[in-house]
Write an enzyme that holds these catalytic residues in place. Sequence first.
Site, PDB file in Angstrom:
ATOM      1  CE  LYS A   8      -4.157  -1.911   1.972  1.00 50.28           C
ATOM      2  NZ  LYS A   8      -5.356  -1.678   2.779  1.00 50.28           N
ATOM      3  CB  ALA A  10       2.120   5.889  -3.069  1.00 52.80           C
ATOM      4  CE  LYS A  12       7.727  -1.122   0.926  1.00 53.89           C
ATOM      5  NZ  LYS A  12       7.172  -2.277   1.667  1.00 53.89           N
ATOM      6  CG  ASP A  69       8.821  -6.080   5.635  1.00 50.31           C
ATOM      7  OD1 ASP A  69       7.716  -5.518   5.764  1.00 50.31           O
ATOM      8  OD2 ASP A  69       9.710  -6.034   6.511  1.00 50.31           O
ATOM      9  CG  PHE A 152       9.437   5.900  -0.805  1.00 57.87           C
ATOM     10  CD1 PHE A 152      10.011   5.316  -1.918  1.00 57.87           C
ATOM     11  CD2 PHE A 152       9.205   5.107   0.314  1.00 57.87           C
ATOM     12  CE1 PHE A 152      10.343   3.960  -1.919  1.00 57.87           C
ATOM     13  CE2 PHE A 152       9.523   3.747   0.317  1.00 57.87           C
ATOM     14  CZ  PHE A 152      10.104   3.182  -0.800  1.00 57.87           C
ATOM     15  N   GLY A 153      10.263   7.780   1.854  1.00 57.92           N
ATOM     16  CA  GLY A 153      10.822   7.242   3.092  1.00 57.92           C
ATOM     17  C   GLY A 153      12.074   7.986   3.533  1.00 57.92           C
ATOM     18  CE1 TYR A 154      13.763   6.606   8.810  1.00 58.38           C
ATOM     19  CE2 TYR A 154      12.652   4.880   7.550  1.00 58.38           C
ATOM     20  CZ  TYR A 154      12.855   5.556   8.744  1.00 58.38           C
ATOM     21  OH  TYR A 154      12.154   5.188   9.871  1.00 58.38           O
ATOM     22  CE  LYS A 175      14.956   4.226  -3.830  1.00 56.02           C
ATOM     23  NZ  LYS A 175      13.836   4.657  -2.978  1.00 56.02           N
ATOM     24  NE  ARG A 181      11.058  -1.460  -2.906  1.00 55.04           N
ATOM     25  CZ  ARG A 181      11.455  -0.466  -2.127  1.00 55.04           C
ATOM     26  NH1 ARG A 181      11.988   0.629  -2.619  1.00 55.04           N
ATOM     27  NH2 ARG A 181      11.319  -0.574  -0.817  1.00 55.04           N
TER      28      ARG A 181
HETATM   29  P1  ITT Z   1       3.617  -2.036   2.676  1.00 52.90           P
HETATM   30  O1  ITT Z   1       3.774  -2.922   3.876  1.00 52.90           O
HETATM   31  O2  ITT Z   1       2.177  -1.789   2.325  1.00 52.90           O
HETATM   32  O3  ITT Z   1       4.420  -2.501   1.508  1.00 52.90           O
HETATM   33  P2  ITT Z   1       5.136  -0.140   4.296  1.00 52.90           P
HETATM   34  O4  ITT Z   1       5.605   1.268   4.067  1.00 52.90           O
HETATM   35  O5  ITT Z   1       4.431  -0.420   5.593  1.00 52.90           O
HETATM   36  O6  ITT Z   1       4.211  -0.565   3.048  1.00 52.90           O
HETATM   37  P3  ITT Z   1       7.366  -1.758   5.139  1.00 52.90           P
HETATM   38  O7  ITT Z   1       6.698  -2.291   6.336  1.00 52.90           O
HETATM   39  O8  ITT Z   1       8.196  -2.681   4.293  1.00 52.90           O
HETATM   40  O9  ITT Z   1       6.332  -1.123   4.119  1.00 52.90           O
HETATM   41  O10 ITT Z   1       8.249  -0.525   5.602  1.00 52.90           O
HETATM   42  C1  ITT Z   1       9.200  -0.035   4.755  1.00 52.90           C
HETATM   43  C2  ITT Z   1       9.698   1.308   5.277  1.00 52.90           C
HETATM   44  O11 ITT Z   1      11.117   1.358   5.105  1.00 52.90           O
HETATM   45  C3  ITT Z   1       9.133   2.436   4.429  1.00 52.90           C
HETATM   46  O12 ITT Z   1       7.945   2.939   4.980  1.00 52.90           O
HETATM   47  C4  ITT Z   1      10.274   3.440   4.453  1.00 52.90           C
HETATM   48  O13 ITT Z   1      10.202   4.190   5.622  1.00 52.90           O
HETATM   49  C5  ITT Z   1      11.507   2.552   4.501  1.00 52.90           C
HETATM   50  N1  ITT Z   1      11.993   2.257   3.136  1.00 52.90           N
HETATM   51  C6  ITT Z   1      11.887   1.094   2.440  1.00 52.90           C
HETATM   52  N2  ITT Z   1      12.399   1.209   1.214  1.00 52.90           N
HETATM   53  C7  ITT Z   1      12.835   2.472   1.110  1.00 52.90           C
HETATM   54  C8  ITT Z   1      13.435   3.212   0.080  1.00 52.90           C
HETATM   55  O14 ITT Z   1      13.656   2.687  -1.119  1.00 52.90           O
HETATM   56  N3  ITT Z   1      13.762   4.473   0.329  1.00 52.90           N
HETATM   57  C9  ITT Z   1      13.514   5.037   1.527  1.00 52.90           C
HETATM   58  N4  ITT Z   1      12.930   4.427   2.545  1.00 52.90           N
HETATM   59  C10 ITT Z   1      12.587   3.145   2.349  1.00 52.90           C
END
Ligand code: ITT
Length: 198
Positions: A8, A10, A12, A69, A152-154, A175, A181
């Site tokens: 879920k 976006a 990813k 994950d 996204f994320g970090y 990336k 990934r």
């Molecule tokens: P789904 O379980 O629905 O796939 P989620 O965001 O909860 O979504 P995860 O439990 O795998 O997924 O948590 C992954 C977290 O790790 C994500 O929310 C980011 O904070 C970080 N993360 C993973 N891949 C990343 C990336 O490519 N760049 C930056 N942060 C990343």
Amino acid sequence: AEIIIATKNAGKAKEFERMFKPLGHKVKTLLDFPEIADVEETGTTFEGNAILKAEAVSQLLDRIVIADDSGLAIDALEGRPGIYSARYSGAEKNDEANMDKVLNEMQDVPDAKRQARFHCALAVAIPGEQTYTVHGICEGEILREKQGSYGFGYDPIFFCTAKGKAMAELEPEEKSQISHRANALRKLEEDLATLFSG
Ligand code: ITT
């Protein structure tokens, strides 16, 4: 063919779309199936949680499903945030707050000790067969402030060793060459060609 990714997230989802396109596959994610509830991530490893998500959705849809994950492991923080990356700052998923927490915890850590890596476990759940996983990493260091606006994320606080830039300064296609990934997905490419031929 159409490949279902049980995410879920976006950020990813976009990356999978980009990476699968040249392989000739279309991607659907849980953003296309809003009726499917969140799967509780009760595992203790990236692999374990990826398997939980992939199997739950595969059973619901009776289709082959891939789950991701992933997370950030920081040496100076003994591997945190790790599997708790998505909710590191609290109950809500909040990228900005997560990064602020890491920057704060890393404030007194010297430059030489800021090594970290992203992990990605991909689980492939196939109806009637054993689920399996592949794993990819991406090495880097934790920056002292946020840089860049892609990804996204970090990504803004992660200096990517392979590219010599913050992950969030990399164009999406850059990336997708070097990310955790992408490195995991590369290990699935041959399988996917077989699983989704036709
Ligand atoms: P789904 O379980 O629905 O796939 P989620 O965001 O909860 O979504 P995860 O439990 O795998 O997924 O948590 C992954 C977290 O790790 C994500 O929310 C980011 O904070 C970080 N993360 C993973 N891949 C990343 C990336 O490519 N760049 C930056 N942060 C990343």
